[in-house]
Design an enzyme around this catalytic site. Structure first.
Site, PDB file in Angstrom:
ATOM      1  N   CYS A  51      42.468  79.583   9.179  1.00  0.00           N
ATOM      2  CA  CYS A  51      40.978  80.402   8.093  1.00  0.00           C
ATOM      3  C   CYS A  51      39.768  78.929   8.061  1.00  0.00           C
ATOM      4  O   CYS A  51      39.076  78.855   8.422  1.00  0.00           O
ATOM      5  CB  CYS A  51      41.777  80.988   7.224  1.00  0.00           C
ATOM      6  N   ARG A  78      31.806  82.992   8.116  1.00  0.00           N
ATOM      7  CA  ARG A  78      32.675  83.380   6.836  1.00  0.00           C
ATOM      8  C   ARG A  78      33.080  84.905   7.187  1.00  0.00           C
ATOM      9  O   ARG A  78      31.968  85.311   7.207  1.00  0.00           O
ATOM     10  CB  ARG A  78      32.297  82.334   6.506  1.00  0.00           C
ATOM     11  N   ILE A 104      43.418  86.984   6.436  1.00  0.00           N
ATOM     12  CA  ILE A 104      43.255  87.602   4.836  1.00  0.00           C
ATOM     13  C   ILE A 104      41.450  87.070   4.858  1.00  0.00           C
ATOM     14  O   ILE A 104      40.687  85.730   4.886  1.00  0.00           O
ATOM     15  CB  ILE A 104      43.524  86.882   4.036  1.00  0.00           C
ATOM     16  N   ARG A 105      40.668  87.413   4.289  1.00  0.00           N
ATOM     17  CA  ARG A 105      38.914  87.397   4.684  1.00  0.00           C
ATOM     18  C   ARG A 105      38.744  86.430   5.492  1.00  0.00           C
ATOM     19  O   ARG A 105      37.856  85.492   4.880  1.00  0.00           O
ATOM     20  CB  ARG A 105      38.142  86.576   3.177  1.00  0.00           C
ATOM     21  N   HIS A 142      46.333  83.718   9.589  1.00  0.00           N
ATOM     22  CA  HIS A 142      47.521  82.790   8.877  1.00  0.00           C
ATOM     23  C   HIS A 142      48.836  82.722   9.604  1.00  0.00           C
ATOM     24  O   HIS A 142      49.379  83.694   9.796  1.00  0.00           O
ATOM     25  CB  HIS A 142      47.137  83.241   7.570  1.00  0.00           C
ATOM     26  N   GLU A 144      51.192  81.317   9.325  1.00  0.00           N
ATOM     27  CA  GLU A 144      52.314  80.306   8.002  1.00  0.00           C
ATOM     28  C   GLU A 144      52.840  82.484   7.401  1.00  0.00           C
ATOM     29  O   GLU A 144      53.684  81.877   6.608  1.00  0.00           O
ATOM     30  CB  GLU A 144      51.708  79.965   7.224  1.00  0.00           C
TER      31      GLU A 144
END
Length: 165
Positions: A51, A78, A104-105, A142, A144
């Site tokens: 990210c 972005r 996420i964004r 992500h 993780e």
């Protein structure tokens, strides 16, 4: 094997836990003196950015324009998928198999250089969401936050033997 995790923003602790679960010794990098010579570090050591980390590693960044470390020959935008409220969990393909991807964004990889390998895609257009160039990996999602350990395992394989996983 010892792995440094940049612990400045995001859920770096989830990365720590995942890497330790896979057998790595993790050092959280938080202090400015630990970041000295970071541009040189990314030129010689294996790096995995997710990210915001992918944004940092890119050589072209938009929305807004900014200077990255230039470690990956990619253009990245972005917040390309929208604001926090637009965050989502989607299925993509990593190493030829379906995997859960948490966005996420998230930034979007808009251009991939000739020496950059796309290692994960998402959507009907097969947008690149994870890439590798030499010893550098980046993901716009992500890993993780998923139960699937393959993305982190691929990075540890890259660290341990310098070859493709």
């Amino acid at each position: 094997m010892k792995i440094g995790v940049l612990a400045l923003q995001g859920d770096f602790d989830a990365h720590r836990r995942r890497l330790e679960e896979l057998g790595a010794e993790v050092v959280l990098v938080k202090k400015p003196e630990q970041l000295d010579e970071i541009k040189q570090f990314v030129r010689v050591k294996p790096i995995f950015g997710t990210c915001a980390g992918a944004i940092l590693l890119a050589n072209e960044v938009d929305n807004p324009k900014q200077i990255g470390l230039g470690a990956l020959d990619i253009s990245i935008r972005r917040n390309a998928y929208g604001r926090q409220i637009d965050s989502s969990i989607r299925e993509g393909i990593f190493a030829g198999s379906p995997t859960e991807m948490v966005f996420i964004r998230a930034p979007k990889i808009e251009r991939v250089g000739q020496d950059v390998e796309v290692i994960a895609t998402e959507g009907k257009d097969k947008d690149p969401v994870a890439v590798r160039q030499g010893k550098i990996m980046a993901a716009t999602f992500h890993p993780e936050l998923s139960d699937d350990t393959r993305v982190h395992r691929a990075f540890l394989d890259l660290v341990s033997n310098g070859s493709r996983s």
